[in-house]
Design an enzyme around this catalytic site. Structure first.
Site, PDB file in Angstrom:
ATOM      1  N   SER A 101       0.801  -1.147  -0.030  1.00 44.17           N
ATOM      2  CA  SER A 101      -0.019  -0.010   0.072  1.00 44.17           C
ATOM      3  C   SER A 101       0.791   1.227  -0.030  1.00 44.17           C
ATOM      4  O   SER A 101       1.682   1.657  -0.741  1.00 44.17           O
ATOM      5  CB  SER A 101      -1.083   0.082   1.231  1.00 44.17           C
ATOM      6  OG  SER A 101      -1.837   1.136   0.989  1.00 44.17           O
ATOM      7  N   ASP A 240      -2.458   6.154  -3.461  1.00 44.76           N
ATOM      8  CA  ASP A 240      -1.221   5.661  -2.768  1.00 44.76           C
ATOM      9  C   ASP A 240      -0.894   4.575  -3.890  1.00 44.76           C
ATOM     10  O   ASP A 240      -1.358   4.338  -4.787  1.00 44.76           O
ATOM     11  CB  ASP A 240      -1.764   4.926  -1.460  1.00 44.76           C
ATOM     12  CG  ASP A 240      -2.742   3.914  -1.707  1.00 44.76           C
ATOM     13  OD1 ASP A 240      -3.446   3.857  -2.523  1.00 44.76           O
ATOM     14  OD2 ASP A 240      -2.780   3.051  -0.475  1.00 44.76           O
ATOM     15  N   ASP A 242      -0.967   1.363  -3.846  1.00 43.55           N
ATOM     16  CA  ASP A 242      -2.031   0.084  -4.588  1.00 43.55           C
ATOM     17  C   ASP A 242      -3.118   0.878  -5.036  1.00 43.55           C
ATOM     18  O   ASP A 242      -4.029   0.036  -5.396  1.00 43.55           O
ATOM     19  CB  ASP A 242      -2.154  -0.927  -3.880  1.00 43.55           C
ATOM     20  CG  ASP A 242      -2.839  -0.708  -2.524  1.00 43.55           C
ATOM     21  OD1 ASP A 242      -2.965   0.420  -2.160  1.00 43.55           O
ATOM     22  OD2 ASP A 242      -3.577  -1.545  -2.116  1.00 43.55           O
ATOM     23  N   ASP A 244      -5.876   1.992  -3.661  1.00 45.99           N
ATOM     24  CA  ASP A 244      -7.349   1.968  -3.194  1.00 45.99           C
ATOM     25  C   ASP A 244      -7.727   3.119  -2.151  1.00 45.99           C
ATOM     26  O   ASP A 244      -8.597   3.141  -1.531  1.00 45.99           O
ATOM     27  CB  ASP A 244      -7.132   0.619  -2.074  1.00 45.99           C
ATOM     28  CG  ASP A 244      -6.197   0.619  -1.110  1.00 45.99           C
ATOM     29  OD1 ASP A 244      -5.359   1.486  -1.000  1.00 45.99           O
ATOM     30  OD2 ASP A 244      -6.106  -0.402  -0.162  1.00 45.99           O
TER      31      ASP A 244
END
Length: 445
Positions: A101, A240, A242, A244
């Site tokens: 992340s 960010d 990833d 999400d």
């Protein structure tokens, strides 16, 4: 007691347990064995962000899954919500996202999704942990799985995200600065906005394996702020690593957090008759100003523990379709099974197009109540059980009674006690936080 799984999958420093190739292969074996159900040919979808260690972990996972008889579909760098979507749309038995992340490139992680596209339940994670301690259930030679890369996965996700907007909504005339954090959405997110007609100024779109989240993205918005102002953009969006979660910057360079985003989407959807559950789900960290704003709209704020999985659980239980975190995780369950920064950004941009107002006006739905969060590191023990800390917390609650909130919680990943207070009097908020932090330090000494 969990050994591997934390609040969001398995995560750690690469090449240190549990984030080693050996453990990744064992996870593939265990998760694959757990999801082998029925006589059909089983399939797992694996995606990753742009970290250098993604290659190592991906190959280890492929070895683990194929060894127990699962076929593997590899889609390369893709946002976490894309893996959730592809797992469902491809009728796969399992989805895997390799990402840490918003963490630096040295870290990595493994997130697992069930066939419904939702993150695994506690029961499924516990079952996989138990299998990690057992001998692997290897397939015989004739039933070993195959691995295949597909090239059109990105296009499938782009199409699905665009479908969340009505055909009549276009982004023509909007100049958008988009910071992809040199992460998983470096290709897909700019394409989504460009195809909808926006003038896209893309930054953080040159990943090299080690620059993910490095002075860019949702946790380091300074570059985005500077670029929005310098380019005369209407709005800035930072994802960010990833993709999400998102953080937004208005045309003046001011940061807009997840609370304001939830306020805008929740109130707008309520006016349109689209909001379900009679309100919005957020965590205990969301600002009191959001709660008061929603109450003024005849809506309620449902609070959960910190973590998007707890937000989603409450959404499913109560029939809500808007939820999220102050940090920028937005879950819009009419369109996705997990947080999706690109999708949430599209809903904001649609509001901007319809309202024809500057982002600085539209995205300021309420005045945030003064809020202060401080972390206290401790070496061991349970300082929150100390009588002096309990007394300090009681004194703090009494001081804020009716005028604010107090949230004290241990970190789920570090030996930290997080002390957060908010209220109408900023000075009182600071005094309460400092009093409790001092008590925790003294108890931990």
């Amino acid at each position: 007691m969990r050994t591997f799984f934390g609040t969001d999958g398995i995560r750690g420093l690469t090449n240190k347990a549990p984030m080693t190739a050996e453990v990744a292969m064992r996870v593939g074996m265990a998760a694959g064995a757990h999801f082998l159900r029925g006589d059909h040919k089983h399939r797992v979808v694996i995606g990753k962000d742009t970290r250098l260690s993604g290659y190592m972990l991906e190959n280890a996972l492929v070895a683990g899954f194929t060894s127990v008889g699962m076929d593997v579909v590899q889609v390369g760098p893709m946002p976490t919500p894309a893996i959730a979507m592809l797992t469902r749309s491809m009728r796969a038995d399992l989805g895997v996202m390799i990402s840490a992340s918003h963490n630096p490139y040295q870290d990595n992680g493994i997130k697992l999704f069930g066939p419904d596209g939702y993150k695994l339940s506690d029961a499924d994670e516990a079952a996989i942990e138990r299998l990690l301690d057992e001998a692997p259930r290897l397939a015989d030679a004739t039933h070993i799985g195959r691995a295949k890369r597909i090239d059109d996965a990105r296009g499938r996700y782009i199409h699905a995200v665009k479908q969340s907007l009505p055909q009549t909504v276009r982004l023509d005339g909007l100049r958008i600065v988009l910071d992809c954090a040199n992460g998983a959405a470096y290709n897909s997110a700019p394409t989504v906005f460009w195809e909808l007609g926006a003038d896209v100024v893309a930054i953080g779109v040159n990943p090299n394996g080690v620059n993910i989240n490095d002075k860019c993205g949702s946790t380091a918005p300074a570059l985005l702020q500077e670029t929005v102002v310098a380019s005369g953009a209407d709005i800035g969006i930072a994802l960010d690593g990833d993709a999400d979660r998102l953080i937004v910057v208005d045309e003046k360079g001011a940061i807009v957090d997840g609370d304001q985003i939830m306020a805008l989407i929740g109130a707008s959807w309520a006016r349109q008759g689209r909001l379900k559950g009679g309100g919005v789900v957020a965590t205990v960290m969301s600002n009191l100003g959001l709660e008061r704003f929603l109450e003024g709209q005849g809506l309620r704020l449902e609070r959960t523990k910190v973590g998007d999985r707890y937000v989603l659980e409450r959404m499913k239980e109560g029939g809500f379709n808007v939820g999220g975190e102050q940090s920028g995780h937005m879950i819009l369950s009419d369109h996705a099974t997990t947080g999706d920064g690109t999708l949430a950004a599209l809903q904001l941009l649609a509001e901007l197009v319809v309202a024809q107002r500057p982002a600085s006006e539209l995205l300021h739905q309420f005045d945030a109540v003064p809020q202060l969060l401080k972390n206290v590191r401790f070496a061991g023990g349970k300082p929150l059980d100390d009588k002096s800390v309990i007394a300090a917390i009681a004194d703090g609650e009494a001081a804020l009674n009716g005028r604010g909130r107090l949230v004290i919680r241990p970190s789920g990943t570090e030996p930290l006690i997080r002390v957060m207070a908010e209220g109408d009097d900023a000075g009182e908020v600071e005094r309460v936080v400092d009093m409790i932090c001092d008590a925790v330090r003294a108890a931990a000494a």
